[in-house]
Scaffold this motif. Sequence first.
Motif, PDB file in Angstrom:
ATOM      1  N   ASN A 205       0.840  -1.201   0.000  1.00 48.99           N
ATOM      2  CA  ASN A 205       0.000   0.000   0.000  1.00 48.99           C
ATOM      3  C   ASN A 205       0.867   1.240   0.000  1.00 48.99           C
ATOM      4  O   ASN A 205       2.071   1.180   0.183  1.00 48.99           O
TER       5      ASN A 205
ATOM      6  N   TYR B 230       0.094   3.719   2.159  1.00 43.92           N
ATOM      7  CA  TYR B 230      -0.532   4.348   3.313  1.00 43.92           C
ATOM      8  C   TYR B 230       0.521   4.963   4.216  1.00 43.92           C
ATOM      9  O   TYR B 230       1.149   4.279   5.020  1.00 43.92           O
TER      10      TYR B 230
ATOM     11  N   SER C 190       1.556  11.905  -5.055  1.00 39.94           N
ATOM     12  CA  SER C 190       0.879  10.901  -5.871  1.00 39.94           C
ATOM     13  C   SER C 190       1.151   9.514  -5.280  1.00 39.94           C
ATOM     14  O   SER C 190       2.000   9.350  -4.402  1.00 39.94           O
ATOM     15  N   HIS C 191       0.415   8.523  -5.782  1.00 43.33           N
ATOM     16  CA  HIS C 191       0.628   7.153  -5.312  1.00 43.33           C
ATOM     17  C   HIS C 191       2.091   6.752  -5.467  1.00 43.33           C
ATOM     18  O   HIS C 191       2.702   6.204  -4.559  1.00 43.33           O
TER      19      HIS C 191
ATOM     20  N   ARG D 229       4.387   8.197  -2.898  1.00 43.53           N
ATOM     21  CA  ARG D 229       4.248   7.592  -1.564  1.00 43.53           C
ATOM     22  C   ARG D 229       5.044   6.292  -1.480  1.00 43.53           C
ATOM     23  O   ARG D 229       5.708   6.003  -0.490  1.00 43.53           O
TER      24      ARG D 229
ATOM     25  N   TYR E  94      -6.987   3.839   6.639  1.00 43.02           N
ATOM     26  CA  TYR E  94      -5.764   3.071   6.424  1.00 43.02           C
ATOM     27  C   TYR E  94      -5.502   2.160   7.606  1.00 43.02           C
ATOM     28  O   TYR E  94      -4.971   2.573   8.633  1.00 43.02           O
TER      29      TYR E  94
ATOM     30  N   GLU F  11      -3.338  12.739 -11.263  1.00 42.61           N
ATOM     31  CA  GLU F  11      -2.556  11.813 -10.431  1.00 42.61           C
ATOM     32  C   GLU F  11      -1.718  12.552  -9.387  1.00 42.61           C
ATOM     33  O   GLU F  11      -1.346  11.966  -8.380  1.00 42.61           O
ATOM     34  N   ASP F  12      -1.451  13.832  -9.617  1.00 43.65           N
ATOM     35  CA  ASP F  12      -0.695  14.608  -8.634  1.00 43.65           C
ATOM     36  C   ASP F  12      -1.577  15.435  -7.710  1.00 43.65           C
ATOM     37  O   ASP F  12      -1.082  16.270  -6.959  1.00 43.65           O
TER      38      ASP F  12
ATOM     39  N   ARG G 272      -9.161  16.543  -5.815  1.00 42.20           N
ATOM     40  CA  ARG G 272      -9.971  15.747  -6.753  1.00 42.20           C
ATOM     41  C   ARG G 272     -11.461  16.030  -6.557  1.00 42.20           C
ATOM     42  O   ARG G 272     -12.217  16.164  -7.510  1.00 42.20           O
TER      43      ARG G 272
END
Lengths: 238, 238, 238, 238
Positions: free
Chosen positions: A83, A85, A133-134, A137, C85, D130-131, D137
């Motif tokens: 993840n 997270y 962003s994902h 992270r 989370y 995505e950022d 969002r």
Amino acid sequence: MSLLSVKDVSYSYDGIVNVLLDVSFDVEEGAITGLVGPNGSGKSTLIKNIFDLVKLQSGTIHIGGHEHARPEAKQQAIYLSSNDYLPEFLTAREYITMMARLFDVTVDHGKALALFREFSMEGRYDDLVEDYSHGMRKKTQLVSALVVRPPLIVIDETLNGIDLEALHLAEKEFRRVREEGGSILLCTHDFSVLERLADRTVFLDLGHVVYDEPTGDLVAEHGSVAEMVFDYLETSQR
Amino acid sequence: MSLLSVKDVSYSYDGIVNVLLDVSFDVEEGAITGLVGPNGSGKSTLIKNIFDLVKLQSGTIHIGGHEHARPEAKQQAIYLSSNDYLPEFLTAREYITMMARLFDVTVDHGKALALFREFSMEGRYDDLVEDYSHGMRKKTQLVSALVVRPPLIVIDETLNGIDLEALHLAEKEFRRVREEGGSILLCTHDFSVLERLADRTVFLDLGHVVYDEPTGDLVAEHGSVAEMVFDYLETSQR
Amino acid sequence: MSLLSVKDVSYSYDGIVNVLLDVSFDVEEGAITGLVGPNGSGKSTLIKNIFDLVKLQSGTIHIGGHEHARPEAKQQAIYLSSNDYLPEFLTAREYITMMARLFDVTVDHGKALALFREFSMEGRYDDLVEDYSHGMRKKTQLVSALVVRPPLIVIDETLNGIDLEALHLAEKEFRRVREEGGSILLCTHDFSVLERLADRTVFLDLGHVVYDEPTGDLVAEHGSVAEMVFDYLETSQR
Amino acid sequence: MSLLSVKDVSYSYDGIVNVLLDVSFDVEEGAITGLVGPNGSGKSTLIKNIFDLVKLQSGTIHIGGHEHARPEAKQQAIYLSSNDYLPEFLTAREYITMMARLFDVTVDHGKALALFREFSMEGRYDDLVEDYSHGMRKKTQLVSALVVRPPLIVIDETLNGIDLEALHLAEKEFRRVREEGGSILLCTHDFSVLERLADRTVFLDLGHVVYDEPTGDLVAEHGSVAEMVFDYLETSQR
């Protein structure tokens, strides 16, 4: 020396079915070991046992020579999940400082900043995680492990979905960890990564170790890790 | 015949820098084509052009022989993302019905149910997506594409993080799609999957096609797709 | 007695601008205190100071009478975030057991099971978090806080998006916590919840306390908490 | 005139239990109508019927005077969900352009840019979704609805978790929509928002309309919307 030593570990949730049965394997100092397991292999339960998130029922686990439930053991190993997270209201600097405190090490922010630069995140170290962003992270998780750098790093599908350069860089950093005597347990379904990095590969299914061999030997025998795994899935009476 | 034909496509966001420059490649009927590109390769911009999400600036794109912005073209190709974003308040049955309507095909729920069974999701077809795990959402996306089955399926990192059996099954289904004359454009960083499945691999960087060859030839030349990509990243003046 | 006592806390990230300036307020034993703050109010920085996630620069914070950075203080307060989370590979039982261990309390699984039943999650206590919906994850966080029940519970937008019955039940449980002498710091933008539950409301902006009064008095003065906040936003020179 | 007219709508998933039973209500032109429903109220099923995501079984639904399954009806109403699921590889500009195309309107990017500025997102319009943070969002979803501005906007818990200023601004924009003759169906558990904005409130439970009255009347009768809802939950034989 083994940095992680799992010996005869069995585990049952209900006292009847064994999710793990006499599982034994080692991760040596200065080695990268791959861990592959389909659904129902017991892989998650094994990781929960290693990190003392469930109570060990039988067998022994040692991390860095210490019995796994002792505080000394817990400071030897970090777990990176699949993840992304992270606490959203911390900056990367604050997050990495917090992790360093947990592992009782002095944090080298210069090194973290250098990794941020390499991972194409220059100038973002003091931004809130909530604005990452994902991919950022995931990369921040990797940086935290590389900076805190306990003897054992457990990587559980963390590389999924990161960009190509980050993957390339992560692989280089993992090799450096190995050269410096650190150990990595690398759980991934990306067999290509395994073939590139893992000195040994452990294949777990239905709670027992099916293979535990040098990755090169497995590739020589089966053609590739993928063929090893998929042939097994095709032919075993699962 | 080409199911997807991209010819001399250039694209600039600001009229100065070209994010894509004269990109051309084809996905043949009954073929799986891999697409690999690092950050800044223009891959996302290319996909947005293919699916008419940005206005084509120069060059041509044809899907199933139709100019890409025409409704006939749009019903020939489905896009699966790396996310697991499905409408949470629909059941899988409702979601797949909705997708089938968009593509103007009759939905074969028996086939969807069979795939749900194979993908270890038996009995969940009429549950709300909001109660699905991440993995189930990804598998539901795959099932929707396999059931709706337009001539071209574009898979953009969708397999990231799904379980081993699902990966194995997905690969089998992709081979079946190919056997039946369907085409797949497979965007992935899992080079092992590419080597197993992709007839050709297109490697894009800085807006132009670096390689576009049979995957076997690339492996023969470079040792592996990974080496092809990583050697390029090491040596190119990016 | 104050369960949480914040006195003259200032904080600056860069040594120039104060994100917090002489912030003081108390959460009394057996009281629910609301905390409201727009972007840039310093609310997140305040919470990071309370939980010792950043180093206190000036002022003092006491939790349950202990200096906030001491282990005794840390076991007096739990933080629930707005995210859902939780470690995905744990069951709720394992998660709550882990939390109880962190707080050094014996976990009452019977109570947790009763709350699971009330929160419409009967039969799911031993399922993996990875199979929980967003709402279930939030409710599991709430259950963990209600079972571990340290003297102070900090709730940071945790109720966002849970279902109506869960909201109703959570409010009842919060009232019970208060009756039993526990304290809650409730950070929320849902002014209706604040008006129903919060004995006092602290309104923070630009790093200082604008209002810190009994919620009833604020409503009497301004018409409603919403009017208090929105009038302030309209008229202040932010 | 009714912008949304729901008449005698019943729906059953299995042909036995009615999830909706003879549901009727209207959203007038230039009005904001609140919709509140606990779990099992049928609210999601109702929304799926309105947007033709499931096949209407009995009754009628008209949007802007058109039968709801007709293309003319579909261009009269936009749905904003509680999620922040936007296509990650689009910029806000591209996303809003795509939405405008779906609704066959000319997009006013100047207006979108002005809203981005007001929503504290200046300079981010051409960045990839995505950022964006979660909050950004959600705000982008709101901006898209305010720019595309079909006659009916359905907001389903979209305001959850956005920041205070954004909430304040959104409320102002909703009032402006109403003044200009637009209609909003506002599904939310934030009763304070409902009391501030909703001209009428419809309370749905177990598939039928329990209350459908001017919000002011409901507050006068019950003390507050919260009391109306929670008293009902306490006393009804659900």
